[in-house]
Design a protein around this motif. Structure first.
Motif, mmCIF file in Angstrom:
data_model
loop_
_atom_site.group_PDB
_atom_site.id
_atom_site.type_symbol
_atom_site.label_atom_id
_atom_site.label_comp_id
_atom_site.label_asym_id
_atom_site.label_seq_id
_atom_site.Cartn_x
_atom_site.Cartn_y
_atom_site.Cartn_z
ATOM 1 N N ASP A 138 0.823 -1.213 0.000
ATOM 2 C CA ASP A 138 0.000 0.000 0.000
ATOM 3 C C ASP A 138 0.852 1.256 0.000
ATOM 4 O OD1 ASP A 138 -2.438 -1.341 -0.045
ATOM 5 O OD2 ASP A 138 -2.476 -1.570 2.136
ATOM 6 N N ASN A 139 2.055 1.160 0.532
ATOM 7 C CA ASN A 139 3.006 2.266 0.508
ATOM 8 C C ASN A 139 4.409 1.666 0.613
ATOM 9 O OD1 ASN A 139 3.926 2.248 3.447
ATOM 10 N ND2 ASN A 139 1.712 2.575 3.736
ATOM 11 N N TRP B 254 8.522 4.158 -6.391
ATOM 12 C CA TRP B 254 7.277 4.868 -6.089
ATOM 13 C C TRP B 254 7.210 6.220 -6.789
ATOM 14 C CZ3 TRP B 254 4.915 1.087 -3.662
ATOM 15 C CH2 TRP B 254 3.622 1.280 -3.175
ATOM 16 N N THR B 255 6.017 6.616 -7.179
ATOM 17 C CA THR B 255 5.787 7.932 -7.779
ATOM 18 C C THR B 255 4.837 8.721 -6.882
ATOM 19 O OG1 THR B 255 3.796 7.320 -9.034
ATOM 20 C CG2 THR B 255 5.948 6.819 -10.036
ATOM 21 N N GLU B 256 4.583 9.964 -7.245
ATOM 22 C CA GLU B 256 3.651 10.780 -6.464
ATOM 23 C C GLU B 256 2.255 10.172 -6.458
ATOM 24 O OE1 GLU B 256 3.665 14.763 -7.827
ATOM 25 O OE2 GLU B 256 5.764 15.152 -7.292
ATOM 26 N N GLU B 257 1.910 9.470 -7.539
ATOM 27 C CA GLU B 257 0.585 8.847 -7.633
ATOM 28 C C GLU B 257 0.545 7.484 -6.955
ATOM 29 O OE1 GLU B 257 2.269 9.956 -10.317
ATOM 30 O OE2 GLU B 257 1.228 11.881 -10.535
ATOM 31 N N GLY B 258 1.703 6.932 -6.624
ATOM 32 C CA GLY B 258 1.734 5.641 -5.967
ATOM 33 C C GLY B 258 2.537 4.610 -6.723
ATOM 34 N N SER B 259 2.163 3.346 -6.553
ATOM 35 C CA SER B 259 2.873 2.234 -7.189
ATOM 36 C C SER B 259 2.520 2.142 -8.667
ATOM 37 C CB SER B 259 2.496 0.930 -6.493
ATOM 38 O OG SER B 259 3.005 -0.174 -7.198
ATOM 39 N N PRO B 260 3.513 2.038 -9.555
ATOM 40 C CA PRO B 260 3.221 1.964 -10.998
ATOM 41 C C PRO B 260 2.279 0.829 -11.368
ATOM 42 C CG PRO B 260 5.538 2.398 -10.650
ATOM 43 C CD PRO B 260 4.958 2.112 -9.297
ATOM 44 N N ILE B 261 2.432 -0.339 -10.751
ATOM 45 C CA ILE B 261 1.602 -1.475 -11.144
ATOM 46 C C ILE B 261 0.127 -1.196 -10.840
ATOM 47 C CG2 ILE B 261 1.758 -2.762 -8.974
ATOM 48 C CD1 ILE B 261 2.075 -5.301 -10.630
ATOM 49 N N LYS B 262 -0.136 -0.436 -9.785
ATOM 50 C CA LYS B 262 -1.516 -0.081 -9.457
ATOM 51 C C LYS B 262 -2.009 1.066 -10.343
ATOM 52 C CE LYS B 262 -2.661 -0.287 -5.117
ATOM 53 N NZ LYS B 262 -2.905 0.023 -3.677
ATOM 54 N N ILE B 263 -1.147 2.028 -10.597
ATOM 55 C CA ILE B 263 -1.531 3.147 -11.461
ATOM 56 C C ILE B 263 -1.909 2.644 -12.847
ATOM 57 C CG2 ILE B 263 -0.679 5.227 -12.615
ATOM 58 C CD1 ILE B 263 1.180 5.609 -10.163
ATOM 59 N N TYR B 264 -1.038 1.815 -13.426
ATOM 60 C CA TYR B 264 -1.332 1.263 -14.752
ATOM 61 C C TYR B 264 -2.546 0.346 -14.706
ATOM 62 C CZ TYR B 264 3.156 3.068 -16.383
ATOM 63 O OH TYR B 264 4.201 3.890 -16.732
ATOM 64 N N PHE C 172 5.946 -9.708 -17.721
ATOM 65 C CA PHE C 172 5.266 -8.632 -16.996
ATOM 66 C C PHE C 172 4.556 -7.714 -17.987
ATOM 67 C CE2 PHE C 172 8.991 -9.960 -14.625
ATOM 68 C CZ PHE C 172 8.483 -10.169 -13.348
ATOM 69 N N VAL C 173 3.318 -7.343 -17.677
ATOM 70 C CA VAL C 173 2.572 -6.437 -18.559
ATOM 71 C C VAL C 173 2.548 -5.018 -18.004
ATOM 72 C CG1 VAL C 173 1.143 -8.305 -19.452
ATOM 73 C CG2 VAL C 173 0.341 -6.983 -17.477
ATOM 74 N N ALA C 174 3.076 -4.823 -16.803
ATOM 75 C CA ALA C 174 3.164 -3.487 -16.214
ATOM 76 C C ALA C 174 4.505 -3.353 -15.516
ATOM 77 C CB ALA C 174 2.030 -3.244 -15.216
ATOM 78 N N ASP C 175 5.122 -2.198 -15.654
ATOM 79 C CA ASP C 175 6.413 -1.991 -15.004
ATOM 80 C C ASP C 175 6.267 -2.054 -13.497
ATOM 81 O OD1 ASP C 175 8.323 -1.757 -17.056
ATOM 82 O OD2 ASP C 175 7.492 0.189 -17.614
ATOM 83 N N CYS C 176 7.251 -2.669 -12.866
ATOM 84 C CA CYS C 176 7.187 -2.944 -11.430
ATOM 85 C C CYS C 176 8.609 -3.107 -10.919
ATOM 86 C CB CYS C 176 6.356 -4.205 -11.173
ATOM 87 S SG CYS C 176 6.941 -5.654 -12.093
ATOM 88 N N LEU C 177 8.740 -3.586 -9.679
ATOM 89 C CA LEU C 177 10.053 -3.748 -9.074
ATOM 90 C C LEU C 177 10.950 -4.658 -9.908
ATOM 91 C CD1 LEU C 177 11.131 -2.639 -6.311
ATOM 92 C CD2 LEU C 177 10.779 -4.930 -5.408
#
Length: 371
Positions: A21-22, A73-83, A304-309
């Motif tokens: 979550d963070n 992490w970005t200002e909007e949060g985790s990339p995998i969740k944002i995408y 992987f279909v979304a950028d992540c760790l």
């Protein structure tokens, strides 16, 4: 005169792995505990798994992983969740009102439970479940399937549920990943193209083998060529094998990119523990490429279909350091599909095919399968 043909209302559940979550240690520890306590991820008996995960891994790994997540992490949060939310919105728009698209994460939030609750009591005639993992593995797609079944079995009315096992050989998937890679190949010349997939313990591959022949060649040559031979073609006996599907993905992408066999390598990353994992290992392969004089390498992560760790940090940064320390000069990561319009088109094609709203493209999907 208006058509009276009934169009069934269809739910589309898309599920990715998940994210803390963070990026703080307590949240990362919660994520690791839920993730690694899954019996399909660490496939050992419950008590030793509990002691391993809660006594060792989450205790010592969480602080280190938290530092890595902070880089991601970005200002909007985790990339995998944002995408994930972007894909949910765009796919809903692409499919229209006869579909309800809902995003869930196998671990943490939004949970599969929450995602299914959005589809419950909607009068759906069917739900199409799409784990967002191109290649099938028990620890990923299999875990999603199991979780969905555990939750839906409690419903009073259970609609027709269709599980998508894999989609690595959908023409739309291959085209989408290849188009992203082509821009790098047009901009510069590369000595080699690396396809790095997430690793799994070898025992998990053998557990799914009903023929007793999986990885047999590894006994004679455990590093590369012996193992590669058993996955050199995709056929009826290894069609569900994760490793065979990864090699098939490489062949399809290499063909789309017009690359020759000696220009590409398939390897596996993210190994954990002392047990043997799928080979060849990415880190060892990178060092060998540099030692062989390969100075410029283009790296794909088609599991992987979304950028992540595992893509941005592990492949994009850590492996870049390994390559440069071994004598390489330029390392370039090809980004994941994320919310690319071609990826949305691919998902739409998967949904429509599995909703039986358009003919199955047997010719396209059978090109990599040999009986």
């Amino acid at each position: 005169m208006a058509s009276t043909t009934h169009q069934p209302k269809t739910g589309v559940l898309i599920v990715n792995l998940g994210t803390p979550d963070n990026p703080k240690t307590p949240a990362v520890r919660r994520y690791l505990r839920e993730f690694l306590m899954d019996g399909r991820v660490i496939d050992i008996p419950y008590i030793p798994r509990f002691l391993l995960v809660n006594g060792i891994i989450s205790t010592f790994r969480a602080p280190k992983s938290a530092k890595e997540y902070q880089k991601l992490w970005t200002e909007e949060g985790s990339p995998i969740k944002i995408y994930g939310f972007e894909v949910e919105k765009l796919l809903q728009e692409a499919l229209g009102d006869n579909f309800i698209v809902s995003l869930g994460m196998r671990y943490q939030n939004p949970s599969v439970q929450v995602a299914l609750d959005r589809l419950k009591n909607k009068g759906l005639e069917r739900i199409i479940v799409i784990p967002l993992f191109p290649q099938y593995a028990s620890a990923t797609s299999g875990s999603v399937h199991q979780k969905v079944m555990e939750l839906v079995k409690k419903w009073q009315i259970v609609p027709d549920i269709h599980f998508v096992q894999s989609f690595f050989d959908y023409p739309e998937f291959v085209h989408a990943f290849a188009e992203i890679g082509k821009k790098y190949l047009k901009e510069a010349e590369y000595d080699h193209v690396l396809f790095s997939y997430h690793g799994l313990p070898e025992r998990q591959i053998r557990k799914g083998d009903h023929t007793g022949s999986c990885l047999k060649e590894a006994a004679a040559n455990p590093y590369l060529e012996g193992q590669a031979n058993c996955c050199a073609t995709l056929h009826s006996h290894n069609r569900g094998c994760y490793r065979a599907q990864c090699f098939a993905t490489t062949r399809l992408l290499a063909q789309a990119l017009e690359l020759k066999d000696d220009q590409v390598t398939t390897c596996f990353q993210s190994r954990l523990g002392r047990d043997p994992w799928l080979k060849p290992y990415t880190e060892d392969t990178i060092k060998e490429l540099a030692q062989k004089g390969k100075k410029r390498v283009l790296a794909f992560s088609p599991a992987f279909v979304a950028d992540c760790l595992e893509t941005t940090i592990e492949v994009g940064e850590e492996y870049k350091e390994v390559f440069e320390e071994a004598g390489g000069e330029h390392w370039q990561l090809v980004e994941s599909l994320n919310s690319n319009p071609l990826w949305i088109g691919c998902l739409k094609a998967i949904v429509l095919q599995n909703a039986q709203l358009q003919p199955k493209v047997l010719e396209s999907r059978s090109t990599t399968v040999e009986e």
